[in-house]
Design a protein around this motif. Sequence first.
Motif, short mmCIF file in Angstrom:
data_model
loop_
_atom_site.label_atom_id
_atom_site.label_comp_id
_atom_site.label_asym_id
_atom_site.label_seq_id
_atom_site.Cartn_x
_atom_site.Cartn_y
_atom_site.Cartn_z
N UNK A 1 52.86 -18.05 -6.77
CA UNK A 1 54.00 -17.46 -7.49
C UNK A 1 54.86 -16.71 -6.47
N UNK A 2 55.79 -17.40 -5.82
CA UNK A 2 56.55 -16.81 -4.71
C UNK A 2 57.40 -15.60 -5.09
N UNK A 3 57.75 -15.46 -6.37
CA UNK A 3 58.58 -14.32 -6.78
C UNK A 3 57.77 -13.06 -7.02
N UNK A 4 56.46 -13.13 -6.84
CA UNK A 4 55.59 -12.00 -7.16
C UNK A 4 56.02 -10.73 -6.41
N UNK A 5 56.22 -9.66 -7.18
CA UNK A 5 56.51 -8.35 -6.60
C UNK A 5 55.45 -7.37 -7.09
N UNK A 6 54.99 -6.50 -6.20
CA UNK A 6 53.92 -5.56 -6.50
C UNK A 6 54.44 -4.14 -6.35
N UNK A 7 54.18 -3.31 -7.37
CA UNK A 7 54.63 -1.92 -7.36
C UNK A 7 53.44 -1.00 -7.61
N UNK A 8 53.19 -0.04 -6.73
CA UNK A 8 52.05 0.86 -6.92
C UNK A 8 52.32 1.89 -8.02
N UNK A 9 51.27 2.26 -8.68
CA UNK A 9 51.28 3.29 -9.72
C UNK A 9 50.02 4.12 -9.51
N UNK A 10 50.03 5.36 -9.91
CA UNK A 10 48.85 6.20 -9.67
C UNK A 10 47.61 5.67 -10.39
N UNK A 11 47.81 4.86 -11.43
CA UNK A 11 46.69 4.33 -12.19
C UNK A 11 46.39 2.86 -11.91
N UNK A 12 47.16 2.23 -11.03
CA UNK A 12 46.92 0.82 -10.76
C UNK A 12 48.09 0.18 -10.05
N UNK A 13 48.24 -1.11 -10.24
CA UNK A 13 49.33 -1.88 -9.65
C UNK A 13 50.11 -2.58 -10.74
N UNK A 14 51.43 -2.51 -10.63
CA UNK A 14 52.31 -3.28 -11.49
C UNK A 14 52.66 -4.59 -10.77
N UNK A 15 52.64 -5.69 -11.51
CA UNK A 15 53.10 -6.97 -10.99
C UNK A 15 54.29 -7.43 -11.81
N UNK A 16 55.30 -7.93 -11.12
CA UNK A 16 56.45 -8.55 -11.78
C UNK A 16 56.59 -9.94 -11.18
N UNK A 17 56.51 -10.95 -12.03
CA UNK A 17 56.46 -12.32 -11.51
C UNK A 17 57.14 -13.27 -12.48
N UNK A 18 57.81 -14.28 -11.91
CA UNK A 18 58.45 -15.31 -12.71
C UNK A 18 57.65 -16.61 -12.62
N UNK A 19 57.68 -17.36 -13.70
CA UNK A 19 56.98 -18.64 -13.74
C UNK A 19 57.89 -19.70 -14.33
N UNK B 1 52.27 3.61 -15.83
CA UNK B 1 51.32 2.72 -16.48
C UNK B 1 50.60 3.42 -17.63
N UNK B 2 50.29 4.69 -17.44
CA UNK B 2 49.57 5.44 -18.47
C UNK B 2 50.39 5.60 -19.75
N UNK B 3 51.70 5.47 -19.64
CA UNK B 3 52.56 5.64 -20.81
C UNK B 3 52.66 4.37 -21.67
N UNK B 4 52.22 3.23 -21.13
CA UNK B 4 52.37 1.98 -21.89
C UNK B 4 51.07 1.19 -22.03
N UNK B 5 50.06 1.50 -21.23
CA UNK B 5 48.77 0.82 -21.36
C UNK B 5 47.94 1.59 -22.38
N UNK B 6 47.63 0.95 -23.49
CA UNK B 6 47.01 1.64 -24.62
C UNK B 6 45.66 2.27 -24.29
N UNK B 7 44.96 1.73 -23.30
CA UNK B 7 43.62 2.22 -23.01
C UNK B 7 43.58 3.23 -21.87
N UNK B 8 44.75 3.62 -21.38
CA UNK B 8 44.84 4.69 -20.39
C UNK B 8 45.35 5.96 -21.07
N UNK B 9 44.82 7.13 -20.71
CA UNK B 9 45.35 8.37 -21.29
C UNK B 9 46.79 8.58 -20.86
N UNK B 10 47.65 8.94 -21.81
CA UNK B 10 49.07 9.13 -21.51
C UNK B 10 49.26 10.22 -20.47
N UNK B 11 50.25 10.01 -19.60
CA UNK B 11 50.52 10.99 -18.54
C UNK B 11 51.27 12.19 -19.09
#
Length: 215
Positions: free
Chosen positions: A8-26, A205-215
Amino acid sequence: MSGAGEAYPTLAVYPDKDGLWLLVKSSILTGLTREATFLVALPYRSGIGPRAWGFWTATDSRPKWIGPRHTNFQDGSICAFAPDDGAWTEGGDLPTLLDLYTVWAARQLFFEVFGFWPGKQYALIGSPLALQVHYRLSECKDNELCGCGSETLRYADCCKPRDSKWNRLQLIKEFMRAIPGGFASRRPPARVLDFIDGRAPLPSMADVHLLLPAS
């Protein structure tokens, strides 16, 4: 990540204190004038799994959320496989996970064009039977594979005759009690939509991932 970047050549990775965000096109189909864009939250914490949202994107139109069929309640995230299916497990191969999202988007396109879901599907497996029954009655079409997970039987020839004997009003009450908002709750968080639309930065990430405590 290198294998995912090659697939997936368009893959972009963004760090977050709780993990990694990926933005990718297919690219789903050759010649299709839109692509599927996935925003994927990969938490560092084990046991809670990724959360992803899919959007149709094109140069001449605003992003359009892909759903609501086979998206999760409360946040409209992608439901591409069952955890006990063995298709992908936490810590597994990232290209495989993105491939599963791509197949999910292809099935969404098929559903959009032909009006029924292609392939195996599950109706809240593991939840109380009444919730599974209401889900199947509400979502599964007669000519689709049954929501019980059958790989061969259509809904009309599998669980529907038994499901139809239930009291629908009672099913609705139990469903709404167990799942606040019911089917209408399958929509992406506002912060995810704002980011995809270009109106706001990437959310915590904590604000939108239901299983992470909200920041």
